[in-house]
Design a protein around this motif. Structure first.
Motif, PDB file in Angstrom:
ATOM      1  N   LYS A 169      -4.128  21.147   0.373  1.00  0.00           N
ATOM      2  CA  LYS A 169      -4.839  19.508  -0.220  1.00  0.00           C
ATOM      3  C   LYS A 169      -5.735  19.591   1.096  1.00  0.00           C
ATOM      4  O   LYS A 169      -5.360  18.844   1.519  1.00  0.00           O
ATOM      5  CB  LYS A 169      -3.921  18.785  -0.392  1.00  0.00           C
ATOM      6  N   PRO A 170      -6.966  20.695   1.190  1.00  0.00           N
ATOM      7  CA  PRO A 170      -7.823  20.117   2.341  1.00  0.00           C
ATOM      8  C   PRO A 170      -8.824  18.696   1.748  1.00  0.00           C
ATOM      9  O   PRO A 170      -8.635  18.616   0.445  1.00  0.00           O
ATOM     10  CB  PRO A 170      -8.825  21.231   1.906  1.00  0.00           C
ATOM     11  N   ALA A 171      -9.752  18.750   2.838  1.00  0.00           N
ATOM     12  CA  ALA A 171     -11.028  17.087   2.035  1.00  0.00           C
ATOM     13  C   ALA A 171     -11.579  18.225   1.797  1.00  0.00           C
ATOM     14  O   ALA A 171     -12.562  19.780   1.050  1.00  0.00           O
ATOM     15  CB  ALA A 171     -11.572  17.314   3.428  1.00  0.00           C
ATOM     16  N   LEU A 172     -11.994  17.426   0.577  1.00  0.00           N
ATOM     17  CA  LEU A 172     -12.697  17.377  -0.803  1.00  0.00           C
ATOM     18  C   LEU A 172     -14.256  17.326  -0.591  1.00  0.00           C
ATOM     19  O   LEU A 172     -13.975  15.773  -0.095  1.00  0.00           O
ATOM     20  CB  LEU A 172     -12.144  17.459  -1.795  1.00  0.00           C
ATOM     21  N   VAL A 173     -15.598  17.291  -0.959  1.00  0.00           N
ATOM     22  CA  VAL A 173     -16.555  17.008  -0.450  1.00  0.00           C
ATOM     23  C   VAL A 173     -17.303  17.457  -1.434  1.00  0.00           C
ATOM     24  O   VAL A 173     -17.564  18.466  -1.954  1.00  0.00           O
ATOM     25  CB  VAL A 173     -17.303  17.058   0.696  1.00  0.00           C
ATOM     26  N   VAL A 174     -18.170  16.487  -1.843  1.00  0.00           N
ATOM     27  CA  VAL A 174     -18.701  16.545  -3.806  1.00  0.00           C
ATOM     28  C   VAL A 174     -20.414  15.629  -3.456  1.00  0.00           C
ATOM     29  O   VAL A 174     -20.578  15.576  -2.755  1.00  0.00           O
ATOM     30  CB  VAL A 174     -18.271  15.304  -4.189  1.00  0.00           C
ATOM     31  N   VAL A 175     -21.440  16.647  -3.776  1.00  0.00           N
ATOM     32  CA  VAL A 175     -23.215  17.111  -3.408  1.00  0.00           C
ATOM     33  C   VAL A 175     -22.734  16.182  -5.091  1.00  0.00           C
ATOM     34  O   VAL A 175     -22.686  16.649  -6.250  1.00  0.00           O
ATOM     35  CB  VAL A 175     -23.500  18.081  -3.241  1.00  0.00           C
ATOM     36  N   THR A 176     -23.453  15.285  -4.934  1.00  0.00           N
ATOM     37  CA  THR A 176     -23.700  14.440  -5.757  1.00  0.00           C
ATOM     38  C   THR A 176     -25.238  13.092  -5.972  1.00  0.00           C
ATOM     39  O   THR A 176     -25.185  12.861  -4.037  1.00  0.00           O
ATOM     40  CB  THR A 176     -22.517  13.443  -6.059  1.00  0.00           C
ATOM     41  N   SER A 177     -25.977  13.020  -6.156  1.00  0.00           N
ATOM     42  CA  SER A 177     -26.990  11.474  -6.242  1.00  0.00           C
ATOM     43  C   SER A 177     -26.294  10.892  -6.978  1.00  0.00           C
ATOM     44  O   SER A 177     -27.021   9.717  -6.267  1.00  0.00           O
ATOM     45  CB  SER A 177     -27.942  11.729  -7.583  1.00  0.00           C
ATOM     46  N   VAL A 179     -11.650   6.951  -8.845  1.00  0.00           N
ATOM     47  CA  VAL A 179     -11.599   8.398  -8.640  1.00  0.00           C
ATOM     48  C   VAL A 179     -10.012   8.385  -9.081  1.00  0.00           C
ATOM     49  O   VAL A 179      -9.046   8.018  -8.919  1.00  0.00           O
ATOM     50  CB  VAL A 179     -11.450   8.931  -7.589  1.00  0.00           C
ATOM     51  N   ARG A 180      -9.688   9.676  -9.955  1.00  0.00           N
ATOM     52  CA  ARG A 180      -8.361   9.800 -10.584  1.00  0.00           C
ATOM     53  C   ARG A 180      -7.491   9.639 -10.013  1.00  0.00           C
ATOM     54  O   ARG A 180      -6.617   9.867  -9.487  1.00  0.00           O
ATOM     55  CB  ARG A 180      -8.063  10.147 -12.463  1.00  0.00           C
ATOM     56  N   LEU A 181      -8.187  10.944  -8.832  1.00  0.00           N
ATOM     57  CA  LEU A 181      -7.167  12.224  -7.988  1.00  0.00           C
ATOM     58  C   LEU A 181      -6.843  11.014  -6.322  1.00  0.00           C
ATOM     59  O   LEU A 181      -7.548  11.829  -5.692  1.00  0.00           O
ATOM     60  CB  LEU A 181      -7.109  13.091  -7.522  1.00  0.00           C
ATOM     61  N   SER A 182      -6.752   9.874  -6.314  1.00  0.00           N
ATOM     62  CA  SER A 182      -6.830   9.113  -4.739  1.00  0.00           C
ATOM     63  C   SER A 182      -6.055   9.824  -4.338  1.00  0.00           C
ATOM     64  O   SER A 182      -6.271   9.245  -3.100  1.00  0.00           O
ATOM     65  CB  SER A 182      -6.808   7.515  -5.581  1.00  0.00           C
ATOM     66  N   GLY A 183      -4.889  10.238  -4.604  1.00  0.00           N
ATOM     67  CA  GLY A 183      -4.146  11.097  -3.661  1.00  0.00           C
ATOM     68  C   GLY A 183      -5.027  12.434  -2.586  1.00  0.00           C
ATOM     69  O   GLY A 183      -4.692  11.801  -1.348  1.00  0.00           O
ATOM     70  N   LEU A 184      -6.212  12.768  -2.968  1.00  0.00           N
ATOM     71  CA  LEU A 184      -6.475  13.774  -2.009  1.00  0.00           C
ATOM     72  C   LEU A 184      -8.162  13.221  -1.186  1.00  0.00           C
ATOM     73  O   LEU A 184      -8.394  12.129  -1.419  1.00  0.00           O
ATOM     74  CB  LEU A 184      -7.237  14.093  -3.586  1.00  0.00           C
ATOM     75  N   ASP A 185      -8.002  13.827  -0.534  1.00  0.00           N
ATOM     76  CA  ASP A 185      -9.757  13.456   0.821  1.00  0.00           C
ATOM     77  C   ASP A 185     -10.305  13.910  -0.176  1.00  0.00           C
ATOM     78  O   ASP A 185     -10.552  14.522   0.190  1.00  0.00           O
ATOM     79  CB  ASP A 185      -9.146  14.009   2.032  1.00  0.00           C
ATOM     80  N   TRP A 186     -11.151  12.292  -0.643  1.00  0.00           N
ATOM     81  CA  TRP A 186     -12.517  13.036  -1.070  1.00  0.00           C
ATOM     82  C   TRP A 186     -13.945  12.199  -0.383  1.00  0.00           C
ATOM     83  O   TRP A 186     -13.332  11.373   0.309  1.00  0.00           O
ATOM     84  CB  TRP A 186     -12.972  11.990  -2.357  1.00  0.00           C
ATOM     85  N   THR A 187     -14.706  12.858  -0.456  1.00  0.00           N
ATOM     86  CA  THR A 187     -16.398  12.384   0.209  1.00  0.00           C
ATOM     87  C   THR A 187     -16.999  12.947  -0.562  1.00  0.00           C
ATOM     88  O   THR A 187     -16.759  13.802  -1.132  1.00  0.00           O
ATOM     89  CB  THR A 187     -16.240  13.249   1.877  1.00  0.00           C
ATOM     90  N   PHE A 188     -18.219  12.124  -0.494  1.00  0.00           N
ATOM     91  CA  PHE A 188     -19.240  12.329  -1.281  1.00  0.00           C
ATOM     92  C   PHE A 188     -20.791  11.918  -1.308  1.00  0.00           C
ATOM     93  O   PHE A 188     -20.549  10.634  -0.075  1.00  0.00           O
ATOM     94  CB  PHE A 188     -19.228  11.000  -2.573  1.00  0.00           C
ATOM     95  N   VAL A 189     -21.349  12.984  -0.874  1.00  0.00           N
ATOM     96  CA  VAL A 189     -22.634  13.610  -0.279  1.00  0.00           C
ATOM     97  C   VAL A 189     -23.767  13.559  -1.150  1.00  0.00           C
ATOM     98  O   VAL A 189     -23.908  13.437  -2.300  1.00  0.00           O
ATOM     99  CB  VAL A 189     -22.592  14.330   0.569  1.00  0.00           C
ATOM    100  N   THR A 190     -24.533  12.491  -0.819  1.00  0.00           N
ATOM    101  CA  THR A 190     -25.862  11.794  -1.717  1.00  0.00           C
ATOM    102  C   THR A 190     -27.466  12.215  -0.933  1.00  0.00           C
ATOM    103  O   THR A 190     -27.892  12.053  -1.441  1.00  0.00           O
ATOM    104  CB  THR A 190     -25.740  10.398  -1.952  1.00  0.00           C
ATOM    105  N   THR A 191     -27.109  13.486   0.180  1.00  0.00           N
ATOM    106  CA  THR A 191     -28.761  13.529   0.571  1.00  0.00           C
ATOM    107  C   THR A 191     -28.578  15.389   0.420  1.00  0.00           C
ATOM    108  O   THR A 191     -29.292  15.917   1.114  1.00  0.00           O
ATOM    109  CB  THR A 191     -27.818  13.362   2.439  1.00  0.00           C
ATOM    110  N   ALA A 228     -23.635  17.827   2.730  1.00  0.00           N
ATOM    111  CA  ALA A 228     -22.314  18.201   2.427  1.00  0.00           C
ATOM    112  C   ALA A 228     -21.802  19.156   3.455  1.00  0.00           C
ATOM    113  O   ALA A 228     -20.437  19.302   4.126  1.00  0.00           O
ATOM    114  CB  ALA A 228     -22.538  18.293   0.861  1.00  0.00           C
ATOM    115  N   VAL A 229     -22.628  20.233   3.526  1.00  0.00           N
ATOM    116  CA  VAL A 229     -22.013  20.899   4.143  1.00  0.00           C
ATOM    117  C   VAL A 229     -21.311  20.972   5.970  1.00  0.00           C
ATOM    118  O   VAL A 229     -20.611  21.308   6.501  1.00  0.00           O
ATOM    119  CB  VAL A 229     -23.349  22.426   4.258  1.00  0.00           C
TER     120      VAL A 229
END
Length: 202
Positions: free
Chosen positions: A86-94, A100-112, A117-118
């Motif tokens: 269960k690492p942190a998950l970073v999503v590249v998205t506009s 989020v269905r999997l709310s127990g995971l650590d999500w970050t959404f990056v729009t830049t 994101a990296v």
């Protein structure tokens, strides 16, 4: 500083997905990932070690939609497949999702974009390294276009390919039109299902 590792499965003829609406892999593309659910002890060890050193994972929006979709990941088939991590998950998205269905995971959404994101993933991985007392990596999980962009941008330090013994014939190629890069082979592990090849990217 955390390493940036691109890690993905590829067919013998260089494709990372096949065409088709079935899932992110396309019709028949699941043949690329047999190793993730293999009983081969070397496959299990490779997957276990990779999951254990993942401090943060970067993925694209299309892959997020599959992972978080109604038929996506669960506690038995999470990051690392049977070796669930269960690492942190970073999503590249506009456009970040509304829920989020999997709310127990650590999500970050990056729009830049990918560089942002990296950077966010590196920050999360280094924080996890400090709190856990061991060096953890940033893993670029995919899709193929995201990893090709990262390679072209020169942000990838290590490339691990899991070469499946299958010829897909068509689909998304990993390297077509890619910026030339010199790779130094670090290791090759052949198992009953796949050949794991790791390169340093110069």
């Amino acid at each position: 500083m955390s390493r940036i590792i691109a890690d993905l499965s590829v067919s013998l003829d260089g494709f990372v997905t096949r065409p088709g609406p079935d899932n992110a892999l396309g019709t028949g593309g699941e043949a690329l990932h047999t190793r993730a659910f293999s009983d081969d002890p070397e496959d299990r060890q490779f997957l276990r070690e990779g999951s254990a050193r993942s401090g943060a994972v970067v993925l694209g929006r299309r892959l997020f939609d599959v992972v978080d979709g109604p038929n996506g990941r669960d506690d038995k088939t999470g990051y690392g497949a049977c070796e669930v991590g269960k690492p942190a998950l970073v999503v590249v998205t506009s456009s970040p999702p509304k829920s989020v269905r999997l709310s127990g995971l650590d999500w970050t959404f990056v729009t830049t974009g990918l560089p942002g994101a990296v950077a966010a993933a590196r920050e999360r991985a280094e924080a996890a390294s400090t709190s856990g007392g061991k060096d953890l990596d940033v893993v670029l999980m995919g899709g193929g276009a995201l990893i090709r962009s990262a390679l072209d941008a020169g942000v990838v330090g290590t490339l691990t390919l899991h070469v499946a013994p299958v010829v897909l014939g068509t689909g998304m190629p990993l390297f077509t039109g890619a910026v030339p890069r010199t790779l130094v082979q670090r290791s090759v592990i052949a198992t009953s299902t796949v050949t794991h090849v790791t390169y340093d990217v110069l």
